[in-house]
Design a protein around this motif. Structure first.
Motif, PDB file in Angstrom:
ATOM      1  N   PHE A 107       0.820  -1.212   0.000  1.00 37.38           N
ATOM      2  CA  PHE A 107       0.000   0.000   0.000  1.00 37.38           C
ATOM      3  C   PHE A 107       0.853   1.261   0.000  1.00 37.38           C
ATOM      4  N   VAL A 108       1.845   1.327   0.894  1.00 38.77           N
ATOM      5  CA  VAL A 108       2.678   2.534   0.962  1.00 38.77           C
ATOM      6  C   VAL A 108       3.559   2.682  -0.278  1.00 38.77           C
ATOM      7  N   GLN A 109       3.976   1.577  -0.880  1.00 38.71           N
ATOM      8  CA  GLN A 109       4.753   1.661  -2.120  1.00 38.71           C
ATOM      9  C   GLN A 109       3.892   2.182  -3.261  1.00 38.71           C
ATOM     10  N   THR A 110       2.634   1.757  -3.305  1.00 34.73           N
ATOM     11  CA  THR A 110       1.716   2.214  -4.354  1.00 34.73           C
ATOM     12  C   THR A 110       1.543   3.722  -4.306  1.00 34.73           C
ATOM     13  N   TYR A 111       1.459   4.288  -3.107  1.00 27.77           N
ATOM     14  CA  TYR A 111       1.211   5.726  -2.955  1.00 27.77           C
ATOM     15  C   TYR A 111       2.465   6.510  -2.594  1.00 27.77           C
ATOM     16  N   ASP A 112       3.630   5.902  -2.758  1.00 23.94           N
ATOM     17  CA  ASP A 112       4.916   6.565  -2.546  1.00 23.94           C
ATOM     18  C   ASP A 112       4.994   7.227  -1.165  1.00 23.94           C
ATOM     19  N   LEU A 113       4.702   6.439  -0.134  1.00 28.52           N
ATOM     20  CA  LEU A 113       4.743   6.910   1.242  1.00 28.52           C
ATOM     21  C   LEU A 113       5.824   6.174   2.018  1.00 28.52           C
ATOM     22  N   ARG A 114       6.243   6.766   3.135  1.00 28.62           N
ATOM     23  CA  ARG A 114       7.129   6.078   4.073  1.00 28.62           C
ATOM     24  C   ARG A 114       6.268   5.506   5.187  1.00 28.62           C
ATOM     25  N   LEU A 115       6.458   4.245   5.480  1.00 30.23           N
ATOM     26  CA  LEU A 115       5.701   3.590   6.539  1.00 30.23           C
ATOM     27  C   LEU A 115       6.412   3.811   7.867  1.00 30.23           C
ATOM     28  N   ASN A 116       5.718   4.428   8.804  1.00 30.44           N
ATOM     29  CA  ASN A 116       6.255   4.696  10.132  1.00 30.44           C
ATOM     30  C   ASN A 116       5.366   3.965  11.138  1.00 30.44           C
ATOM     31  N   ILE A 117       5.872   2.857  11.684  1.00 38.79           N
ATOM     32  CA  ILE A 117       5.093   2.041  12.616  1.00 38.79           C
ATOM     33  C   ILE A 117       5.531   2.352  14.043  1.00 38.79           C
ATOM     34  N   LYS A 121      -8.133   0.977  11.906  1.00 45.13           N
ATOM     35  CA  LYS A 121      -8.982   2.142  12.155  1.00 45.13           C
ATOM     36  C   LYS A 121      -8.265   3.406  11.699  1.00 45.13           C
ATOM     37  N   GLY A 122      -9.017   4.273  11.030  1.00 45.48           N
ATOM     38  CA  GLY A 122      -8.464   5.544  10.583  1.00 45.48           C
ATOM     39  C   GLY A 122      -9.570   6.555  10.369  1.00 45.48           C
ATOM     40  N   LYS A 123      -9.198   7.788  10.063  1.00 50.24           N
ATOM     41  CA  LYS A 123     -10.158   8.869   9.866  1.00 50.24           C
ATOM     42  C   LYS A 123     -11.031   8.616   8.647  1.00 50.24           C
ATOM     43  N   SER A 124     -12.318   8.892   8.795  1.00 52.52           N
ATOM     44  CA  SER A 124     -13.235   8.708   7.671  1.00 52.52           C
ATOM     45  C   SER A 124     -12.974   9.725   6.567  1.00 52.52           C
ATOM     46  N   SER A 125     -12.402  10.871   6.919  1.00 49.82           N
ATOM     47  CA  SER A 125     -12.143  11.905   5.918  1.00 49.82           C
ATOM     48  C   SER A 125     -10.858  11.663   5.130  1.00 49.82           C
ATOM     49  N   SER A 126     -10.062  10.702   5.544  1.00 50.51           N
ATOM     50  CA  SER A 126      -8.782  10.452   4.888  1.00 50.51           C
ATOM     51  C   SER A 126      -8.975   9.755   3.544  1.00 50.51           C
ATOM     52  N   VAL A 127      -8.400  10.324   2.514  1.00 50.09           N
ATOM     53  CA  VAL A 127      -8.445   9.710   1.185  1.00 50.09           C
ATOM     54  C   VAL A 127      -7.689   8.394   1.201  1.00 50.09           C
ATOM     55  N   LEU A 128      -6.605   8.340   1.962  1.00 54.06           N
ATOM     56  CA  LEU A 128      -5.822   7.111   2.053  1.00 54.06           C
ATOM     57  C   LEU A 128      -6.634   5.976   2.674  1.00 54.06           C
ATOM     58  N   MET A 129      -7.529   6.282   3.609  1.00 53.10           N
ATOM     59  CA  MET A 129      -8.356   5.233   4.211  1.00 53.10           C
ATOM     60  C   MET A 129      -9.303   4.639   3.177  1.00 53.10           C
ATOM     61  N   LYS A 130      -9.809   5.473   2.292  1.00 53.42           N
ATOM     62  CA  LYS A 130     -10.677   4.957   1.229  1.00 53.42           C
ATOM     63  C   LYS A 130      -9.899   4.016   0.315  1.00 53.42           C
ATOM     64  N   HIS A 131      -8.671   4.392  -0.011  1.00 57.59           N
ATOM     65  CA  HIS A 131      -7.820   3.534  -0.849  1.00 57.59           C
ATOM     66  C   HIS A 131      -7.431   2.255  -0.109  1.00 57.59           C
ATOM     67  N   LEU A 132      -7.169   2.373   1.182  1.00 59.24           N
ATOM     68  CA  LEU A 132      -6.805   1.195   1.973  1.00 59.24           C
ATOM     69  C   LEU A 132      -7.989   0.230   2.073  1.00 59.24           C
ATOM     70  N   THR A 133      -9.193   0.761   2.201  1.00 56.54           N
ATOM     71  CA  THR A 133     -10.389  -0.081   2.241  1.00 56.54           C
ATOM     72  C   THR A 133     -10.514  -0.881   0.949  1.00 56.54           C
ATOM     73  N   GLU A 134     -10.284  -0.219  -0.184  1.00 53.16           N
ATOM     74  CA  GLU A 134     -10.337  -0.920  -1.470  1.00 53.16           C
ATOM     75  C   GLU A 134      -9.234  -1.969  -1.573  1.00 53.16           C
ATOM     76  N   LYS A 135      -8.046  -1.625  -1.111  1.00 54.77           N
ATOM     77  CA  LYS A 135      -6.884  -2.513  -1.224  1.00 54.77           C
ATOM     78  C   LYS A 135      -7.033  -3.773  -0.375  1.00 54.77           C
ATOM     79  N   THR A 136      -7.710  -3.657   0.774  1.00 56.41           N
ATOM     80  CA  THR A 136      -7.821  -4.787   1.694  1.00 56.41           C
ATOM     81  C   THR A 136      -9.145  -5.533   1.559  1.00 56.41           C
ATOM     82  N   SER A 137      -9.986  -5.162   0.615  1.00 58.30           N
ATOM     83  CA  SER A 137     -11.315  -5.775   0.516  1.00 58.30           C
ATOM     84  C   SER A 137     -11.248  -7.276   0.220  1.00 58.30           C
ATOM     85  N   GLY A 138     -10.211  -7.762  -0.405  1.00 59.44           N
ATOM     86  CA  GLY A 138     -10.097  -9.178  -0.730  1.00 59.44           C
ATOM     87  C   GLY A 138      -9.490 -10.033   0.371  1.00 59.44           C
TER      88      GLY A 138
END
Length: 181
Positions: free
Chosen positions: A105-115, A148-165
């Protein structure tokens, strides 16, 4: 010829302003803002205002673009709070699958993952005040990870699609409360 220079610079300011408004790339916009400030500083100097020109160069061409660059670079980070007790659960296989999904997911959106882990607070407070993008927990009854994440976050919408399977991942969006801003 000298009387045409201010006119040409004013036309250039209009062109740069339009380019700033119409352009899509953040770093190009920052460069255009710096160029706008330099042209404006030149016009101030031509109109016998050297003190204003110096301030425009210092603030408009140096400090403000630096603030923008710092702000944009911080936005490229996806902050995840891991609340799963990995010692208590035997989750090696699905845990690896979850982090593979997150890495993809983070590679797709060119993000750095900070856990992060061990941050106390309610989910709403963490997502709003500490700017945590995602909170991971484990639901023992469903045998699945809860994201769990913010409903207003665009990334959460993309993450929901990415994890649906994935049956072992459930995505929950948190409604944001009233803002004081």
């Amino acid at each position: 010829m000298n009387e045409y220079v201010p006119f040409i610079l004013q036309i250039l300011l209009i062109i740069i302003a339009l380019a700033i408004v119409l352009h899509k790339e953040n770093f190009t916009i920052i460069i255009l803002i710096s160029a706008f400030s330099l042209v404006a500083a030149t016009l101030y100097a031509i109109n016998q205002a050297p003190d204003v020109a110096i301030a425009e160069v210092a603030i408009g061409s140096a400090i403000i673009p630096l603030i923008y660059v710092i702000s944009i670079s911080r936005q490229r980070e996806f902050i995840v709070l891991d609340r799963v007790d990995h010692d208590r659960h035997d989750l090696d296989d699905i845990n690896e699958a979850l982090y593979e999904v997150m890495s993809d997911f983070v590679q797709t959106y060119d993000l750095r993952l900070n856990i992060c882990s061990d941050i106390k607070g309610t989910d709403e407070d963490l997502t709003s005040e500490l700017n945590v993008d995602l909170i991971i927990s484990y639901d023992e009854t469903k045998q699945s990870f809860v994201l769990k994440g913010k409903s207003s976050s665009v990334l959460m919408k993309h993450l929901t699609e990415k994890t649906s399977g994935h049956a072992f991942i459930e995505v929950i969006t948190l409604e944001e409360g009233e803002s004081i801003d």
